[in-house]
Design a protein around this motif. Structure first.
Motif, PDB file in Angstrom:
ATOM      1  N   MET A  81      32.799   1.583  20.050  1.00 51.55           N
ATOM      2  CA  MET A  81      31.720   2.677  20.146  1.00 51.55           C
ATOM      3  C   MET A  81      32.647   3.494  19.464  1.00 51.55           C
ATOM      4  O   MET A  81      32.728   4.773  20.026  1.00 51.55           O
ATOM      5  CB  MET A  81      30.601   3.467  21.867  1.00 51.55           C
ATOM      6  N   PRO A  82      32.657   3.520  18.530  1.00 53.67           N
ATOM      7  CA  PRO A  82      33.448   4.231  17.342  1.00 53.67           C
ATOM      8  C   PRO A  82      32.986   6.166  17.796  1.00 53.67           C
ATOM      9  O   PRO A  82      31.405   5.872  16.806  1.00 53.67           O
ATOM     10  CB  PRO A  82      33.408   3.582  15.664  1.00 53.67           C
ATOM     11  N   ILE A  83      33.299   6.981  17.326  1.00 50.39           N
ATOM     12  CA  ILE A  83      33.422   8.517  17.376  1.00 50.39           C
ATOM     13  C   ILE A  83      33.600   8.695  15.116  1.00 50.39           C
ATOM     14  O   ILE A  83      35.149   8.820  15.612  1.00 50.39           O
ATOM     15  CB  ILE A  83      34.704   9.228  18.412  1.00 50.39           C
ATOM     16  N   PRO A  84      32.906   9.143  15.007  1.00 50.57           N
ATOM     17  CA  PRO A  84      32.633   9.095  13.903  1.00 50.57           C
ATOM     18  C   PRO A  84      33.166  11.107  13.956  1.00 50.57           C
ATOM     19  O   PRO A  84      33.802  11.790  14.809  1.00 50.57           O
ATOM     20  CB  PRO A  84      31.428   9.905  12.952  1.00 50.57           C
ATOM     21  N   ALA A  85      34.288  11.175  12.620  1.00 58.82           N
ATOM     22  CA  ALA A  85      35.184  12.415  12.059  1.00 58.82           C
ATOM     23  C   ALA A  85      34.099  13.396  12.328  1.00 58.82           C
ATOM     24  O   ALA A  85      33.268  13.551  11.970  1.00 58.82           O
ATOM     25  CB  ALA A  85      35.684  12.268  10.899  1.00 58.82           C
ATOM     26  N   VAL A  86      35.102  14.620  12.523  1.00 54.58           N
ATOM     27  CA  VAL A  86      34.296  16.428  12.884  1.00 54.58           C
ATOM     28  C   VAL A  86      34.380  17.502  12.012  1.00 54.58           C
ATOM     29  O   VAL A  86      33.394  17.882  11.793  1.00 54.58           O
ATOM     30  CB  VAL A  86      34.112  16.594  14.171  1.00 54.58           C
TER      31      VAL A  86
ATOM     32  N   ARG B  24      38.795   7.372  19.972  1.00 54.39           N
ATOM     33  CA  ARG B  24      38.477   5.672  19.849  1.00 54.39           C
ATOM     34  C   ARG B  24      38.199   5.008  20.861  1.00 54.39           C
ATOM     35  O   ARG B  24      37.522   4.528  21.789  1.00 54.39           O
ATOM     36  CB  ARG B  24      38.219   5.216  18.549  1.00 54.39           C
ATOM     37  N   LYS B  25      39.479   4.915  21.066  1.00 56.74           N
ATOM     38  CA  LYS B  25      40.023   4.342  22.560  1.00 56.74           C
ATOM     39  C   LYS B  25      39.934   4.742  24.125  1.00 56.74           C
ATOM     40  O   LYS B  25      39.133   4.043  24.654  1.00 56.74           O
ATOM     41  CB  LYS B  25      41.896   4.049  22.683  1.00 56.74           C
ATOM     42  N   VAL B  26      39.621   6.490  23.870  1.00 54.49           N
ATOM     43  CA  VAL B  26      39.409   7.023  25.261  1.00 54.49           C
ATOM     44  C   VAL B  26      37.623   7.155  25.355  1.00 54.49           C
ATOM     45  O   VAL B  26      37.197   6.341  26.074  1.00 54.49           O
ATOM     46  CB  VAL B  26      39.317   8.672  24.968  1.00 54.49           C
TER      47      VAL B  26
END
Length: 435
Positions: A1-6, A21-23
């Motif tokens: 579940m990647p979190i894209p850059a904000v 992303r790890k969290v």
């Protein structure tokens, strides 16, 4: 579940994105699993109604009252439960909550009259009190506000996921276990669907960490990245410190009103969806379950799209107003199109996409100005007061259906509630919540 850059990535932000992303991979899927188990046990009474009401002679109002009594127990113990979570730690307290509600949920198989139904629904709410706001509070330990809308949207994907898989499962259990060992299908459903909560509750004791510093799966440098992001984000918050600060804060009461309006629609869907579908002429519990899953599929897509957009743009108000108005339109159309299964499902899909999107995005508002012990009390207070709509909504629908013989009037009442919620959102100050 990647979190894209904000934002435009600097080396520091790129490192932060990598850590998060790890969290997310570690925490969010497990919290989703917990909430699926929670929501399934909370709302499977909507499916049990298809058999239980006839078997036990419950009226529509009696069912609605029992469904709603869950939220009275929830309301009474919500704030104490969240304060206890902060005191003893998320791992122990969330596990306790899940095991307790699993035991109570299984006990529903022994219901024989309205009084037992009412008592167990109250006890189920008391057992589950603190789980949802506890998870929201837990997320504030790990995620700064500019990442939280997407994370909470992913977490709350459990609601449509529970509907997508839980509704057909409930229907299948009720059809295929009917009469086994002399029990009714709805009794088997309560027993079998309580097992996941018990199992996941035990696993929670070994899997969750109370805070960032306790996470052995992060390096010291990664822990520092997370702690710094959260500390920088909380520096601007105005409400902090003592429990009673939250109760004296006018913005907290505004949040209660907004959330109440949204929850009116949410639990109308989750408690009455099988009955709405059955009223269009569909027969068979499994068929009702499959069709009841369709609106939740629409909600699953919408809530994650809106969550990503809200964080990307760092805009909160209109990302709440638009889906709440979608929900109002969907409920109004369902009142007009209730004679057609296809049109009714279309309207309910619009309503579900709007209403269920509001829930995760809403929490970016109070967490923008609450922190510390006031956050533990304030978030629990908002959730408990708002969830009183979970008592009002199903009882209102049942009472009006008994009185009028039609579901059209309650649909319009729900639509009005969502319009009020949208208007209240626009009274918040954008420079505080748009973070």
């Amino acid at each position: 579940m990647p979190i894209p850059a904000v934002a435009t990535e600097t080396p520091a932000l790129a490192r932060e994105n990598t850590v998060y992303r790890k969290v997310v991979r570690r925490i969010v899927p497990f919290l989703i699993l917990c909430y699926v188990a929670s929501y399934l046990d909370r709302v499977n009474v909507g499916f049990a109604k298809l058999q239980m009401s006839d078997d036990l002679g419950f009226s529509e109002a009696a069912y609605g009252l029992g469904a709603g009594l869950f939220f009275i127990g929830y309301f009474i113990l919500e704030v104490p439960s969240n304060l206890m979570l902060q005191r003893v730690g998320a791992r122990t307290w969330i596990a306790r909550i899940m095991i307790s509600w699993g035991l109570v949920s299984a006990a529903f198989m022994f219901v024989t009259n309205e009084a037992m139904f009412y008592v167990l629904r109250f006890l189920l709410g008391a057992a589950e009190a603190g789980f949802y706001p506890g998870v929201i509070l837990y997320c504030t330990y790990w995620f700064p506000s500019y990442r939280r809308a997407r994370v909470i949207a992913m977490f709350m994907s459990a609601i449509p996921v529970a509907g997508i898989f839980g509704n057909p499962l409930s229907g299948w259990i009720m059809d295929h276990f009917q009469g086994v060992n002399g029990w009714q299908g709805w009794q088997w459903m309560f027993l079998l669907e309580a097992i996941p909560a018990l199992l996941v509750g035990v696993i929670t004791l070994f899997y969750l960490d109370d805070n960032v510093r306790a996470a052995k799966w992060l390096t010291d440098e990664e822990k520092s990245v997370v702690e710094r992001a959260v500390a920088d984000d909380t520096a601007h918050r105005a409400v902090d410190g003592r429990v009673w600060d939250a109760f004296r804060e006018p913005r907290v009461w505004l949040m209660c009103l907004i959330y109440f309006c949204f929850v009116m629609g949410q639990y109308a869907l989750t408690f009455w969806m099988p009955s709405f579908v059955e009223s269009t002429g569909i027969e068979g519990n499994f068929a009702i379950g499959v069709l009841s899953a369709v609106p939740f599929l629409a909600a699953l897509v919408a809530m994650n799209l809106f969550g990503r957009s809200a964080d990307k743009r760092r805009e909160r108000r209109w990302h709440l107003v638009i889906p709440s108005l979608m929900g109002a339109v969907g409920f109004s159309l369902s009142a007009v199109w209730n004679g057609s299964t296809a049109l009714s499902l279309t309207a309910l899909s619009i309503a579900a996409a709007g209403v269920l999107t509001c829930a995760p995005l809403f929490w970016s508002l109070p967490t923008a100005f609450l922190s510390g012990t006031a956050a533990a009390a304030g978030l629990a207070m908002i959730n408990s007061v708002g969830n009183l709509a979970g008592f009002v909504s199903p009882y209102m629908i049942g009472a009006l259906k008994d009185a009028t013989g039609s579901a059209s009037i309650p649909m319009h009442v729900l639509a009005f509630s969502l319009v009020v919620g949208a208007a209240a959102v626009l009274t918040t100050k954008k420079h505080i919540v748009n973070r």
